[in-house]
Scaffold this motif. Structure first.
Motif, PDB file in Angstrom:
ATOM      1  N   THR A   1       0.850  -1.191   0.000  1.00 56.79           N
ATOM      2  CA  THR A   1       0.000   0.000   0.000  1.00 56.79           C
ATOM      3  C   THR A   1       0.880   1.233   0.000  1.00 56.79           C
ATOM      4  O   THR A   1       1.793   1.355   0.820  1.00 56.79           O
ATOM      5  CB  THR A   1      -0.928   0.035   1.232  1.00 56.79           C
ATOM      6  OG1 THR A   1      -1.798  -1.110   1.201  1.00 56.79           O
ATOM      7  CG2 THR A   1      -1.778   1.307   1.240  1.00 56.79           C
ATOM      8  N   VAL A   2       0.615   2.133  -0.936  1.00 57.97           N
ATOM      9  CA  VAL A   2       1.394   3.361  -1.086  1.00 57.97           C
ATOM     10  C   VAL A   2       0.480   4.560  -0.859  1.00 57.97           C
ATOM     11  O   VAL A   2      -0.643   4.588  -1.356  1.00 57.97           O
ATOM     12  CB  VAL A   2       2.010   3.445  -2.503  1.00 57.97           C
ATOM     13  CG1 VAL A   2       2.705   4.787  -2.712  1.00 57.97           C
ATOM     14  CG2 VAL A   2       3.002   2.309  -2.721  1.00 57.97           C
ATOM     15  N   GLU A   3       0.966   5.523  -0.099  1.00 63.21           N
ATOM     16  CA  GLU A   3       0.219   6.760   0.130  1.00 63.21           C
ATOM     17  C   GLU A   3       0.621   7.764  -0.938  1.00 63.21           C
ATOM     18  O   GLU A   3       1.686   8.375  -0.873  1.00 63.21           O
ATOM     19  CB  GLU A   3       0.529   7.315   1.519  1.00 63.21           C
ATOM     20  CG  GLU A   3      -0.216   8.592   1.861  1.00 63.21           C
ATOM     21  CD  GLU A   3      -1.653   8.361   2.306  1.00 63.21           C
ATOM     22  OE1 GLU A   3      -2.418   9.340   2.363  1.00 63.21           O
ATOM     23  OE2 GLU A   3      -1.999   7.211   2.603  1.00 63.21           O
ATOM     24  N   ALA A   4      -0.227   7.920  -1.956  1.00 65.36           N
ATOM     25  CA  ALA A   4       0.078   8.809  -3.075  1.00 65.36           C
ATOM     26  C   ALA A   4      -0.781  10.065  -3.008  1.00 65.36           C
ATOM     27  O   ALA A   4      -1.471  10.310  -2.017  1.00 65.36           O
ATOM     28  CB  ALA A   4      -0.159   8.059  -4.388  1.00 65.36           C
ATOM     29  N   GLY A   5      -0.761  10.853  -4.058  1.00 66.25           N
ATOM     30  CA  GLY A   5      -1.548  12.074  -4.091  1.00 66.25           C
ATOM     31  C   GLY A   5      -3.036  11.806  -4.093  1.00 66.25           C
ATOM     32  O   GLY A   5      -3.836  12.681  -3.743  1.00 66.25           O
ATOM     33  N   ASN A   6      -3.444  10.610  -4.498  1.00 64.07           N
ATOM     34  CA  ASN A   6      -4.859  10.234  -4.501  1.00 64.07           C
ATOM     35  C   ASN A   6      -5.203   9.320  -3.329  1.00 64.07           C
ATOM     36  O   ASN A   6      -6.159   8.556  -3.385  1.00 64.07           O
ATOM     37  CB  ASN A   6      -5.238   9.556  -5.830  1.00 64.07           C
ATOM     38  CG  ASN A   6      -4.339   8.387  -6.194  1.00 64.07           C
ATOM     39  OD1 ASN A   6      -3.133   8.437  -5.969  1.00 64.07           O
ATOM     40  ND2 ASN A   6      -4.900   7.339  -6.774  1.00 64.07           N
ATOM     41  N   GLY A   7      -4.405   9.403  -2.266  1.00 63.42           N
ATOM     42  CA  GLY A   7      -4.687   8.605  -1.080  1.00 63.42           C
ATOM     43  C   GLY A   7      -3.970   7.267  -1.098  1.00 63.42           C
ATOM     44  O   GLY A   7      -2.987   7.082  -1.818  1.00 63.42           O
ATOM     45  N   LYS A   8      -4.465   6.333  -0.311  1.00 63.01           N
ATOM     46  CA  LYS A   8      -3.832   5.020  -0.225  1.00 63.01           C
ATOM     47  C   LYS A   8      -4.177   4.164  -1.439  1.00 63.01           C
ATOM     48  O   LYS A   8      -5.339   3.975  -1.769  1.00 63.01           O
ATOM     49  CB  LYS A   8      -4.272   4.310   1.056  1.00 63.01           C
ATOM     50  CG  LYS A   8      -3.748   4.972   2.324  1.00 63.01           C
ATOM     51  CD  LYS A   8      -4.161   4.202   3.567  1.00 63.01           C
ATOM     52  CE  LYS A   8      -3.591   4.850   4.827  1.00 63.01           C
ATOM     53  NZ  LYS A   8      -3.987   4.130   6.054  1.00 63.01           N
ATOM     54  N   VAL A   9      -3.138   3.666  -2.085  1.00 58.66           N
ATOM     55  CA  VAL A   9      -3.306   2.800  -3.256  1.00 58.66           C
ATOM     56  C   VAL A   9      -2.693   1.447  -2.931  1.00 58.66           C
ATOM     57  O   VAL A   9      -1.509   1.367  -2.588  1.00 58.66           O
ATOM     58  CB  VAL A   9      -2.617   3.402  -4.502  1.00 58.66           C
ATOM     59  CG1 VAL A   9      -2.771   2.466  -5.698  1.00 58.66           C
ATOM     60  CG2 VAL A   9      -3.196   4.782  -4.809  1.00 58.66           C
ATOM     61  N   THR A  10      -3.492   0.397  -3.008  1.00 57.26           N
ATOM     62  CA  THR A  10      -3.014  -0.952  -2.688  1.00 57.26           C
ATOM     63  C   THR A  10      -2.879  -1.771  -3.965  1.00 57.26           C
ATOM     64  O   THR A  10      -3.795  -1.825  -4.790  1.00 57.26           O
ATOM     65  CB  THR A  10      -3.987  -1.662  -1.727  1.00 57.26           C
ATOM     66  OG1 THR A  10      -4.054  -0.918  -0.507  1.00 57.26           O
ATOM     67  CG2 THR A  10      -3.504  -3.075  -1.424  1.00 57.26           C
ATOM     68  N   LEU A  11      -1.721  -2.384  -4.129  1.00 51.71           N
ATOM     69  CA  LEU A  11      -1.463  -3.252  -5.272  1.00 51.71           C
ATOM     70  C   LEU A  11      -1.297  -4.676  -4.761  1.00 51.71           C
ATOM     71  O   LEU A  11      -0.446  -4.943  -3.910  1.00 51.71           O
ATOM     72  CB  LEU A  11      -0.205  -2.797  -6.008  1.00 51.71           C
ATOM     73  CG  LEU A  11      -0.360  -1.413  -6.652  1.00 51.71           C
ATOM     74  CD1 LEU A  11       0.945  -0.680  -6.706  1.00 51.71           C
ATOM     75  CD2 LEU A  11      -0.945  -1.545  -8.051  1.00 51.71           C
ATOM     76  N   ALA A  12      -2.124  -5.568  -5.272  1.00 51.51           N
ATOM     77  CA  ALA A  12      -2.128  -6.947  -4.797  1.00 51.51           C
ATOM     78  C   ALA A  12      -0.881  -7.705  -5.238  1.00 51.51           C
ATOM     79  O   ALA A  12      -0.399  -8.589  -4.531  1.00 51.51           O
ATOM     80  CB  ALA A  12      -3.376  -7.663  -5.300  1.00 51.51           C
ATOM     81  N   LYS A  13      -0.362  -7.363  -6.410  1.00 53.87           N
ATOM     82  CA  LYS A  13       0.829  -8.049  -6.915  1.00 53.87           C
ATOM     83  C   LYS A  13       1.693  -7.071  -7.698  1.00 53.87           C
ATOM     84  O   LYS A  13       1.257  -5.962  -8.043  1.00 53.87           O
ATOM     85  CB  LYS A  13       0.446  -9.229  -7.791  1.00 53.87           C
ATOM     86  CG  LYS A  13      -0.368  -8.847  -9.021  1.00 53.87           C
ATOM     87  CD  LYS A  13      -0.718 -10.086  -9.843  1.00 53.87           C
ATOM     88  CE  LYS A  13      -1.495  -9.693 -11.098  1.00 53.87           C
ATOM     89  NZ  LYS A  13      -1.807 -10.877 -11.948  1.00 53.87           N
ATOM     90  N   LYS A  14       2.913  -7.466  -7.986  1.00 57.04           N
ATOM     91  CA  LYS A  14       3.840  -6.610  -8.722  1.00 57.04           C
ATOM     92  C   LYS A  14       3.280  -6.298 -10.105  1.00 57.04           C
ATOM     93  O   LYS A  14       2.964  -7.212 -10.875  1.00 57.04           O
ATOM     94  CB  LYS A  14       5.190  -7.310  -8.870  1.00 57.04           C
ATOM     95  CG  LYS A  14       6.234  -6.492  -9.636  1.00 57.04           C
ATOM     96  CD  LYS A  14       7.555  -7.243  -9.714  1.00 57.04           C
ATOM     97  CE  LYS A  14       8.576  -6.478 -10.524  1.00 57.04           C
ATOM     98  NZ  LYS A  14       9.877  -7.166 -10.581  1.00 57.04           N
ATOM     99  N   PRO A  15       3.128  -5.028 -10.445  1.00 57.93           N
ATOM    100  CA  PRO A  15       2.587  -4.676 -11.762  1.00 57.93           C
ATOM    101  C   PRO A  15       3.561  -5.033 -12.883  1.00 57.93           C
ATOM    102  O   PRO A  15       4.764  -4.792 -12.775  1.00 57.93           O
ATOM    103  CB  PRO A  15       2.376  -3.163 -11.665  1.00 57.93           C
ATOM    104  CG  PRO A  15       3.308  -2.713 -10.595  1.00 57.93           C
ATOM    105  CD  PRO A  15       3.391  -3.844  -9.616  1.00 57.93           C
TER     106      PRO A  15
END
Length: 318
Positions: free
Chosen positions: A49-63
């Motif tokens: 989970t990354v805190e970006a400019g659009n809030g928390k973004v969770t990535l389930a697997k490596k893009p």
């Protein structure tokens, strides 16, 4: 958890220079290829989970299919070793040469065209036409990383992109290299000369104050920005009159509108009241690379190197 950054600076930069000159970034010393010390991400590193400019973004697997709609972030992706994961970049992403350039636009994002690339992560610097929400409707993760307003934010964004793409170790290495290089350049600058400067975004002329990202880079070298005394600061990007610049008579003039607008010492000398400016008479008009001057990625070190060399030269003459 960090505060969300506003995209205002990015929008202003886009209006003033990016549309004409090619968008936003920099590679200092960091190379685009992953080093041996940068271990590749394992499945165990996700979800993240990354805190970006659009809030928390969770990535389930490596893009594995990344689309970048920001020239700055394209540069960052390749600098941190995520290049092989990038399947498409926008039409302003001109660095590095191997980036898979398309006719996708970061200024007029087309949801259908983006989705056609089958991305599992899209990275943007502006939420134009609510592209973040629109892609969210079709379950495409988006990382909004707005224009940095200070160096620490630029470092933060590189780290966030590294974490989101499974390249955290290399991203941390790039940031560390940038900090070391910037500190060295700042330490070497002759700050006792009290030199003044004007940074031109375009020939209108729009300038940038010390409160902007580019202004803070100049501040590392002990320079005084004439735009800081502009009557209307306009969010850090004031429109100056020719008379204002002539009266301020800066010691140095840095041009960020060379590629887009063919500006030079000779073109400046033809402006009303500018022929006698100290910077023009003393050959202290510095032509910057438009891309480096309008991007906030890893290559900002190269921009700082250009500024540092010019300051050293001017200091030696004064």
């Amino acid at each position: 958890m960090r505060p969300r950054r506003t995209a205002l600076a990015g929008a202003l930069l886009g209006t003033l220079i990016l549309a004409g000159c090619g968008q936003t970034g920099t590679t200092a010393t960091p190379s685009a290829a992953p080093s041996a010390s940068s271990a590749p991400a394992s499945p165990a590193d996700f979800p993240v989970t990354v805190e970006a400019g659009n809030g928390k973004v969770t990535l389930a697997k490596k893009p594995e299919r990344i689309v970048s709609l920001s020239a700055t972030h394209t540069e960052t992706l390749f600098a941190i070793g995520a290049g092989p994961q990038v399947v498409a970049v926008d039409d302003q992403s001109n660095y590095p040469a191997e980036a898979p350039k398309t006719d996708l636009s970061g200024f007029k994002p087309n949801v259908e065209a983006i989705v056609a690339q089958k991305p599992d992560l899209v990275i943007v610097s502006n939420d134009i036409d609510q592209i973040v929400a629109e892609l969210g409707k079709v379950n495409v993760p988006v990382l909004l990383e707005p224009a940095a307003t200070k160096l620490d934010e630029a470092y933060e964004e590189i780290a966030e992109i590294g974490a989101a793409t499974g390249n955290k170790a290399k991203a941390d290495e790039v940031v560390s290299g940038m900090k070391t290089a910037m500190d060295k350049l700042a330490a070497e600058a002759p700050k006792d000369k009290k030199l003044t400067y004007y940074h031109e975004l375009d020939q209108t002329p729009y300038a940038a104050t010390s409160q902007t990202f580019i202004g803070q880079v100049y501040s590392l070298f002990g320079l005084t920005n004439i735009a800081d005394k502009a009557p209307d600061q306009a969010g850090g990007y004031p429109k100056l009159s020719a008379e204002f610049v002539a009266q301020a008579d800066p010691d140095m003039i840095f041009l960020g509108d060379v590629k887009c607008c063919q500006q030079s010492k000779d073109t400046l000398a033809k402006r009303p009241g500018w022929k006698g400016l100290s910077a023009i008479k003393n050959d202290q008009v510095i032509q910057l690379d438009d891309d480096l001057a309008s991007r906030w990625g890893p290559r900002v070190v190269q921009l700082a190197e250009s500024i540092g060399a010019a300051v050293a030269k001017a200091g030696a003459k004064s």
